[in-house]
Motif scaffolding. Sequence first.
Motif, PDB file in Angstrom:
ATOM      1  N   ILE A 100       1.310  -0.562   3.403  1.00  0.00           N
ATOM      2  CA  ILE A 100       1.797   0.656   3.913  1.00  0.00           C
ATOM      3  C   ILE A 100       3.056   1.140   2.834  1.00  0.00           C
ATOM      4  CG2 ILE A 100       3.525   1.501   5.477  1.00  0.00           C
ATOM      5  CD1 ILE A 100       2.316  -0.199   7.625  1.00  0.00           C
ATOM      6  N   MET A 101       3.622   0.077   2.062  1.00  0.00           N
ATOM      7  CA  MET A 101       4.423   0.630   0.834  1.00  0.00           C
ATOM      8  C   MET A 101       3.615   1.162  -0.144  1.00  0.00           C
ATOM      9  SD  MET A 101       7.512  -0.550   1.633  1.00  0.00           S
ATOM     10  CE  MET A 101       8.697  -1.716   2.391  1.00  0.00           C
ATOM     11  N   ALA A 269       3.172   4.058  10.755  1.00  0.00           N
ATOM     12  CA  ALA A 269       2.134   2.721  10.258  1.00  0.00           C
ATOM     13  C   ALA A 269       2.794   1.661  10.710  1.00  0.00           C
ATOM     14  CB  ALA A 269       1.512   3.251   9.100  1.00  0.00           C
ATOM     15  N   LEU A 270       4.052   1.619  10.091  1.00  0.00           N
ATOM     16  CA  LEU A 270       4.635   0.397  10.090  1.00  0.00           C
ATOM     17  C   LEU A 270       5.166  -0.303  11.499  1.00  0.00           C
ATOM     18  CD1 LEU A 270       5.575  -1.969   8.177  1.00  0.00           C
ATOM     19  CD2 LEU A 270       7.797  -0.778   7.989  1.00  0.00           C
ATOM     20  N   LEU A 380      -5.556   3.749  10.123  1.00  0.00           N
ATOM     21  CA  LEU A 380      -5.852   5.009  10.794  1.00  0.00           C
ATOM     22  C   LEU A 380      -4.692   5.882  10.849  1.00  0.00           C
ATOM     23  CD1 LEU A 380      -7.847   3.756  14.162  1.00  0.00           C
ATOM     24  CD2 LEU A 380      -8.506   5.161  12.188  1.00  0.00           C
ATOM     25  N   PHE A 381      -3.458   5.195  10.845  1.00  0.00           N
ATOM     26  CA  PHE A 381      -2.350   6.444  10.549  1.00  0.00           C
ATOM     27  C   PHE A 381      -2.307   6.825   9.266  1.00  0.00           C
ATOM     28  CE2 PHE A 381      -0.380   4.477  14.402  1.00  0.00           C
ATOM     29  CZ  PHE A 381       0.001   5.632  14.811  1.00  0.00           C
ATOM     30  N   MET A 382      -2.733   5.824   8.117  1.00  0.00           N
ATOM     31  CA  MET A 382      -3.089   6.492   7.048  1.00  0.00           C
ATOM     32  C   MET A 382      -4.065   7.613   6.863  1.00  0.00           C
ATOM     33  SD  MET A 382      -3.078   3.005   4.425  1.00  0.00           S
ATOM     34  CE  MET A 382      -1.581   1.656   4.675  1.00  0.00           C
ATOM     35  N   LEU A 487      -3.251   7.421  -1.768  1.00  0.00           N
ATOM     36  CA  LEU A 487      -3.276   7.307  -0.646  1.00  0.00           C
ATOM     37  C   LEU A 487      -4.586   6.736   0.221  1.00  0.00           C
ATOM     38  CD1 LEU A 487      -2.152  10.912   0.385  1.00  0.00           C
ATOM     39  CD2 LEU A 487      -0.654   8.885   0.045  1.00  0.00           C
ATOM     40  N   LEU A 488      -5.695   6.823  -0.696  1.00  0.00           N
ATOM     41  CA  LEU A 488      -7.063   6.265  -0.526  1.00  0.00           C
ATOM     42  C   LEU A 488      -7.054   4.929  -0.666  1.00  0.00           C
ATOM     43  CD1 LEU A 488      -9.445   9.296  -1.378  1.00  0.00           C
ATOM     44  CD2 LEU A 488      -8.685   8.295   1.147  1.00  0.00           C
ATOM     45  N   ALA A 489      -6.387   4.389  -1.660  1.00  0.00           N
ATOM     46  CA  ALA A 489      -6.582   3.128  -2.044  1.00  0.00           C
ATOM     47  C   ALA A 489      -6.145   1.723  -1.155  1.00  0.00           C
ATOM     48  CB  ALA A 489      -5.559   2.606  -3.626  1.00  0.00           C
ATOM     49  N   PRO A 490      -5.077   2.160  -0.536  1.00  0.00           N
ATOM     50  CA  PRO A 490      -4.680   0.969   0.696  1.00  0.00           C
ATOM     51  C   PRO A 490      -5.407   1.544   1.899  1.00  0.00           C
ATOM     52  CG  PRO A 490      -2.879   2.774   0.433  1.00  0.00           C
ATOM     53  CD  PRO A 490      -3.788   2.870  -0.867  1.00  0.00           C
ATOM     54  N   LEU A 491      -6.111   2.676   2.169  1.00  0.00           N
ATOM     55  CA  LEU A 491      -6.858   2.838   3.266  1.00  0.00           C
ATOM     56  C   LEU A 491      -8.301   2.061   3.080  1.00  0.00           C
ATOM     57  CD1 LEU A 491      -7.576   4.320   5.918  1.00  0.00           C
ATOM     58  CD2 LEU A 491      -8.124   6.437   4.345  1.00  0.00           C
TER      59      LEU A 491
END
Length: 678
Positions: A100-101, A269-270, A380-382, A487-491
């Motif tokens: 999330i960070m 998300a957190l 999903l929140f991302m 944004l897509l990388a952690p997703l």
Amino acid sequence: MLAGWAMALPWIAILTPMSGALLSALLWRTRAEKLFSIVGISSSLVSFTASCILAYIAWAISPVELKATALWAPGAPLCLLLDPLSLFTAIVVSFTAFMIMLYSAGYMRGEPGQARYWALMCAFLSSMLLLVFSGDLITMLVGWKLVGFCSYALISHYYTDEPERWVGGPPPEPMYPPSHCGLKALLTTTVGDVMTLSAIFIIYAYSGSFVLTTLYDTAGSWLTALARVPGMLALTSILLMGGPLSKSAQFPFHEWLPEAMAGPTPVSALIHAATMVKAGVFVVARFLPIFYTGLHSLGLWEASAFFFTAAYLGAITAFLAAAQGCVASELKKALAYSTMSQLGYLMLGLGASGLSVEPASGMAATFYHLAAHAIFKSALFMMAGIAIHVAGTIYMDKMGGLKKILPTTWLLTLVLISSLMGVPPLSGFWGKDAIISLSLHVGLIAPFVLALMTVPLTAFYTTRMLGLVFHGREEKAQREERPLYLLLAPLAVLSIGAIVLGLSAPFLMGSLTQSLQSSLLTYKAIEVLSPSASALSEAGAPWQGATNSQELIISASSLAFIAVAGWAACLIYVKRRIRPEVLLARAPLLRRLRSALRMRLGLNSAYYIMAGLILFLRRSVRAVERCLDTFLNSWIPRAVEKMASAIRKLQTGHLGYNLAYLATVISALMLLLAMGVV
């Protein structure tokens, strides 16, 4: 025993994010966004790394207790407890927070209050890890309250309450400003916190200790003493559940969570995936060995109130929130209802575990599902943040057609919602079905029915969400897409994690079961049942010992519900063969049900009416207080002052007058004595 350097690892995991929070607060004047994000990402990475190393070293060791001296009260215990429960949860929390960070670094670019945001996010992670590793109730309460404060501050991040930051609606449904939403979360959870604090005082009064291992070892004696007062053990159990139920947004404390969407998407998300709402589940698991000992080893019926409260309220929340998710108009609010529903499964799992003669397997399934939910729900929140950014609206029915603009996001979302629905072999399937089966095995018939009926509702609202956001015709409100690689990388990482976690489920759940079994034996929660306790188990759990064929039937029924409900939602919202408006026009009962769910069954309004009544009574009390204040602090002093002034005039300073006054008084007293009045 752990090596000396290894004993520093939990402190590194806890204090590194707190150091990042202090550093971000000190650098608030620099306005260097990249510097703040570097501090947040690096501190969460260090915390995750320390948690992983610690788990690798301490997993096979029996529970380890680390004691120190509390800085705020010399001589008071500051205790950390390292066992499979805390180690597993710490890894889940720190990993999800790290992802999330990373997402925040891209999402929060250009947003106001950067220093405050990153400082609170780091403090949030540190507080949650302090709660997870705590080995005594005082340390646990410190982490517990810090988590609540950080959530309040982050939900209220846009405290200036610009109209575009409000949540709710669309009109005529009510809208709420961020500052109001944060205060609502704080007040609701505080009610539960007061209940839990009261229970902790009762426990300390009978046990004489705040240390968890001491409470586990001496549970037989102080639980017996507590049970000598009729109803006291049941009351303590219910009071203790107040805080976890409110933090985890379980019925009847659940109405604060939909408004928590007022914060930035990474905050949602957190809160919903890794920290605040999971804190309640973790604390219930921490107290489970105590009440398990009381119920199964001592045969104390009242101890079952702890487990029945968790099971029934969890099942009610799971079903109720899933039904509300089917009609939600805001994307993040639909995910909020989904979080409440999945947390209901977790509470049901812990309640059923406490009623089972083999609690370790139920706890393993529950915490496996906790990890699975943390991964797919944070992702999903991302997705929601990306969709809202691109579409320029928070409402799903005003999005549509984003599949063409965001094909990668659509593909990853398809994996994530499949996991949320419980499609095998993804991660959402294993823990959920194990919890549903366990609830039937221990005789929780009503919670079992509610949990099973939640399955098709989950499939319906997830498919509806996919259809409204990514399918259908393109809306004019859409904007051109900006580069979203950060944004897509952690997703993408979390989507892959949902697949890997699902494929490794049999091994991971088996290993977790063995480790939890070992720690429960150490805590003396699993012992040879006494004759009375054996009779209690047989009477209270007639379904114990279900066969594999029964579990297979439950899984098959669950998959059938998913297929039917998912296909129905696909026809309405993806393929658009049936228009929802036409369907509602043809079914008046369905329309009334939809209206009731959109109005949140009147519960939210009822709570606002109660709050208004309390404020009215408070104003009435303040009016009485003002009258008393005027009477005591104004009228009486003035009367005394005037009386003193009048008496002062009688004092002339002449001896003759004074003797005359004295003679008059003495004569009056003698006359009264003669008359028999005095």
